[in-house]
Design a protein around this motif. Structure first.
Motif, PDB file in Angstrom:
ATOM      1  N   VAL A 293       0.855  -1.188   0.000  1.00 48.68           N
ATOM      2  CA  VAL A 293       0.000   0.000   0.000  1.00 48.68           C
ATOM      3  C   VAL A 293       0.891   1.239   0.000  1.00 48.68           C
ATOM      4  O   VAL A 293       2.044   1.178   0.438  1.00 48.68           O
ATOM      5  CB  VAL A 293      -0.962   0.062   1.219  1.00 48.68           C
ATOM      6  CG1 VAL A 293      -1.942  -1.093   1.204  1.00 48.68           C
ATOM      7  CG2 VAL A 293      -0.201   0.103   2.528  1.00 48.68           C
ATOM      8  N   THR A 294       0.342   2.318  -0.501  1.00 45.44           N
ATOM      9  CA  THR A 294       1.033   3.604  -0.427  1.00 45.44           C
ATOM     10  C   THR A 294      -0.016   4.714  -0.390  1.00 45.44           C
ATOM     11  O   THR A 294      -1.105   4.550  -0.934  1.00 45.44           O
ATOM     12  CB  THR A 294       2.031   3.783  -1.597  1.00 45.44           C
ATOM     13  OG1 THR A 294       3.034   4.721  -1.234  1.00 45.44           O
ATOM     14  CG2 THR A 294       1.362   4.211  -2.870  1.00 45.44           C
ATOM     15  N   PRO A 295       0.307   5.824   0.277  1.00 44.44           N
ATOM     16  CA  PRO A 295      -0.652   6.930   0.343  1.00 44.44           C
ATOM     17  C   PRO A 295      -0.940   7.527  -1.038  1.00 44.44           C
ATOM     18  O   PRO A 295      -0.081   7.501  -1.925  1.00 44.44           O
ATOM     19  CB  PRO A 295       0.047   7.974   1.231  1.00 44.44           C
ATOM     20  CG  PRO A 295       1.156   7.263   1.910  1.00 44.44           C
ATOM     21  CD  PRO A 295       1.526   6.106   1.040  1.00 44.44           C
ATOM     22  N   TYR A 296      -2.125   8.066  -1.177  1.00 45.63           N
ATOM     23  CA  TYR A 296      -2.556   8.635  -2.461  1.00 45.63           C
ATOM     24  C   TYR A 296      -1.638   9.750  -2.946  1.00 45.63           C
ATOM     25  O   TYR A 296      -1.508   9.973  -4.149  1.00 45.63           O
ATOM     26  CB  TYR A 296      -3.988   9.187  -2.340  1.00 45.63           C
ATOM     27  CG  TYR A 296      -4.059  10.486  -1.572  1.00 45.63           C
ATOM     28  CD1 TYR A 296      -3.978  11.707  -2.234  1.00 45.63           C
ATOM     29  CD2 TYR A 296      -4.163  10.492  -0.187  1.00 45.63           C
ATOM     30  CE1 TYR A 296      -4.003  12.903  -1.530  1.00 45.63           C
ATOM     31  CE2 TYR A 296      -4.187  11.669   0.518  1.00 45.63           C
ATOM     32  CZ  TYR A 296      -4.100  12.873  -0.154  1.00 45.63           C
ATOM     33  OH  TYR A 296      -4.112  14.047   0.543  1.00 45.63           O
ATOM     34  N   PHE A 297      -0.980  10.460  -2.038  1.00 42.54           N
ATOM     35  CA  PHE A 297      -0.159  11.610  -2.439  1.00 42.54           C
ATOM     36  C   PHE A 297       1.249  11.225  -2.870  1.00 42.54           C
ATOM     37  O   PHE A 297       1.979  12.053  -3.393  1.00 42.54           O
ATOM     38  CB  PHE A 297      -0.099  12.657  -1.320  1.00 42.54           C
ATOM     39  CG  PHE A 297       0.512  12.161  -0.038  1.00 42.54           C
ATOM     40  CD1 PHE A 297       1.892  12.126   0.127  1.00 42.54           C
ATOM     41  CD2 PHE A 297      -0.302  11.753   1.002  1.00 42.54           C
ATOM     42  CE1 PHE A 297       2.445  11.671   1.311  1.00 42.54           C
ATOM     43  CE2 PHE A 297       0.243  11.297   2.191  1.00 42.54           C
ATOM     44  CZ  PHE A 297       1.618  11.257   2.345  1.00 42.54           C
ATOM     45  N   GLU A 298       1.637   9.975  -2.675  1.00 41.74           N
ATOM     46  CA  GLU A 298       2.990   9.539  -3.031  1.00 41.74           C
ATOM     47  C   GLU A 298       3.038   9.150  -4.505  1.00 41.74           C
ATOM     48  O   GLU A 298       3.182   7.982  -4.864  1.00 41.74           O
ATOM     49  CB  GLU A 298       3.433   8.379  -2.146  1.00 41.74           C
ATOM     50  CG  GLU A 298       3.769   8.781  -0.736  1.00 41.74           C
ATOM     51  CD  GLU A 298       5.135   9.450  -0.619  1.00 41.74           C
ATOM     52  OE1 GLU A 298       5.793   9.719  -1.641  1.00 41.74           O
ATOM     53  OE2 GLU A 298       5.530   9.711   0.531  1.00 41.74           O
ATOM     54  N   THR A 299       2.922  10.143  -5.372  1.00 40.69           N
ATOM     55  CA  THR A 299       2.884   9.860  -6.813  1.00 40.69           C
ATOM     56  C   THR A 299       4.165   9.187  -7.290  1.00 40.69           C
ATOM     57  O   THR A 299       4.124   8.367  -8.213  1.00 40.69           O
ATOM     58  CB  THR A 299       2.627  11.148  -7.624  1.00 40.69           C
ATOM     59  OG1 THR A 299       3.609  12.123  -7.291  1.00 40.69           O
ATOM     60  CG2 THR A 299       1.238  11.690  -7.330  1.00 40.69           C
ATOM     61  N   ARG A 300       5.279   9.493  -6.683  1.00 40.21           N
ATOM     62  CA  ARG A 300       6.543   8.830  -7.036  1.00 40.21           C
ATOM     63  C   ARG A 300       6.434   7.324  -6.767  1.00 40.21           C
ATOM     64  O   ARG A 300       6.837   6.494  -7.577  1.00 40.21           O
ATOM     65  CB  ARG A 300       7.683   9.461  -6.250  1.00 40.21           C
ATOM     66  CG  ARG A 300       9.030   8.908  -6.576  1.00 40.21           C
ATOM     67  CD  ARG A 300      10.108   9.608  -5.721  1.00 40.21           C
ATOM     68  NE  ARG A 300      11.396   9.266  -6.207  1.00 40.21           N
ATOM     69  CZ  ARG A 300      12.044   9.910  -7.166  1.00 40.21           C
ATOM     70  NH1 ARG A 300      11.509  10.957  -7.726  1.00 40.21           N
ATOM     71  NH2 ARG A 300      13.215   9.501  -7.574  1.00 40.21           N
ATOM     72  N   ASN A 301       5.871   6.960  -5.602  1.00 38.82           N
ATOM     73  CA  ASN A 301       5.696   5.546  -5.261  1.00 38.82           C
ATOM     74  C   ASN A 301       4.703   4.872  -6.203  1.00 38.82           C
ATOM     75  O   ASN A 301       4.922   3.732  -6.633  1.00 38.82           O
ATOM     76  CB  ASN A 301       5.196   5.394  -3.829  1.00 38.82           C
ATOM     77  CG  ASN A 301       6.220   5.757  -2.793  1.00 38.82           C
ATOM     78  OD1 ASN A 301       7.361   6.096  -3.111  1.00 38.82           O
ATOM     79  ND2 ASN A 301       5.820   5.709  -1.536  1.00 38.82           N
ATOM     80  N   ILE A 302       3.601   5.547  -6.484  1.00 35.33           N
ATOM     81  CA  ILE A 302       2.590   4.970  -7.371  1.00 35.33           C
ATOM     82  C   ILE A 302       3.201   4.678  -8.734  1.00 35.33           C
ATOM     83  O   ILE A 302       3.032   3.585  -9.279  1.00 35.33           O
ATOM     84  CB  ILE A 302       1.363   5.902  -7.474  1.00 35.33           C
ATOM     85  CG1 ILE A 302       0.679   6.015  -6.108  1.00 35.33           C
ATOM     86  CG2 ILE A 302       0.382   5.416  -8.544  1.00 35.33           C
ATOM     87  CD1 ILE A 302      -0.299   7.170  -5.979  1.00 35.33           C
TER      88      ILE A 302
END
Length: 177
Positions: A122-131
Motif C-alpha cells: 500500500v502507499t498513500p494517495y499523495f505519493e505519486t513517485r511511489n505509485i
C-alpha cells in the motif's frame, strides 16, 4: 541506472536506529515534496511515519538494508506466508533517487522469495513517485483505494482520523501474469 550492484543485507541490531531514521527521512521527503510544511499527514511530531509503526514493521517481518556497494541506500521490510508476500516498507535515500536502486532492490526481493506468487503493498494517495514506481516499474496493479468511504478492513479503527480514511492505494503483483 547505477553501475554498482544493489544487495539486500539482513538488518543488524546495531543498525536498527539508523534504519528507522533513514526510513523517516525518505517518507518525510515525499510528503514535504508534495505538501510542504502545511502537511497534516504526519503520524507523530514532524514524521510522516512514526517510530512505532516502523518498529512494529521490523519486528513483524524480514528487514533488510538496501546496499549500493558499501553505501546504505535504503531499506525494506517484507512478510511472507506461503505463496503470498507483503511489501511492508521500501525506502531509498532521497539523495540517490532516480538511479534504479529501488527497482534493483525489488528484483532482489523477488529472487529472495521465488515461492511468492502474489505480492501486496500500500502507499498513500499523495505519493505519486511511489505509485509510478509500483505500477510502471515493478508491475503492480492498483486493486483497491482505501478512504473514509471504503476503509481498510485490517487498519486499526476507521474513519477520517485513520490512515485508511486519508487515502491509500492497495497494489498487487501476480507473478507469472
Amino acid at each position: 541506472m547505477t553501475d554498482e550492484k544493489v544487495k539486500l543485507i539482513p538488518l543488524q541490531p546495531e543498525d536498527r536506529e539508523q534504519f528507522i531514521l533513514d526510513n523517516q527521512e525518505a517518507f518525510n521527503y515525499g510528503a514535504l515534496e508534495e505538501f510542504g510544511r502545511r502537511d497534516e499527514h504526519f503520524e507523530e511530531e514532524g514524521e510522516i511515519i512514526s517510530r512505532e509503526t516502523i518498529k512494529q514493521s521490523i519486528e513483524g517481518g524480514e528487514a533488510y538494508r538496501i546496499m549500493l556497494g558499501d553505501v546504505k541506500a535504503g531499506g525494506v521490510v517484507i512478510k511472507t506466508d506461503g505463496d503470498r508476500g507483503d511489501l511492508d516498507l521500501l525506502f531509498v535515500s532521497p539523495h540517490i533517487h532516480s538511479r534504479g536502486v529501488g527497482y534493483a532492490a525489488w528484483c532482489e526481493i523477488e529472487k529472495l522469495h521465488p515461492e511468492v506468487r502474489i505480492w501486496e503493498t500500500v502507499t498513500p494517495y499523495f505519493e505519486t513517485r511511489n505509485i509510478h514506481f509500483y505500477v510502471n516499474k515493478c508491475g503492480f496493479h492498483i486493486v483497491e483505494f482505501y478512504n473514509a468511504h471504503h476503509p481498510d478492513p485490517n487498519a486499526p479503527g476507521t474513519g477520517e482520523d485513520t490512515p485508511s480514511g486519508d487515502g491509500f492505494f492497495r497494489f498487487e503483483k501476480v507473478i507469472g501474469q
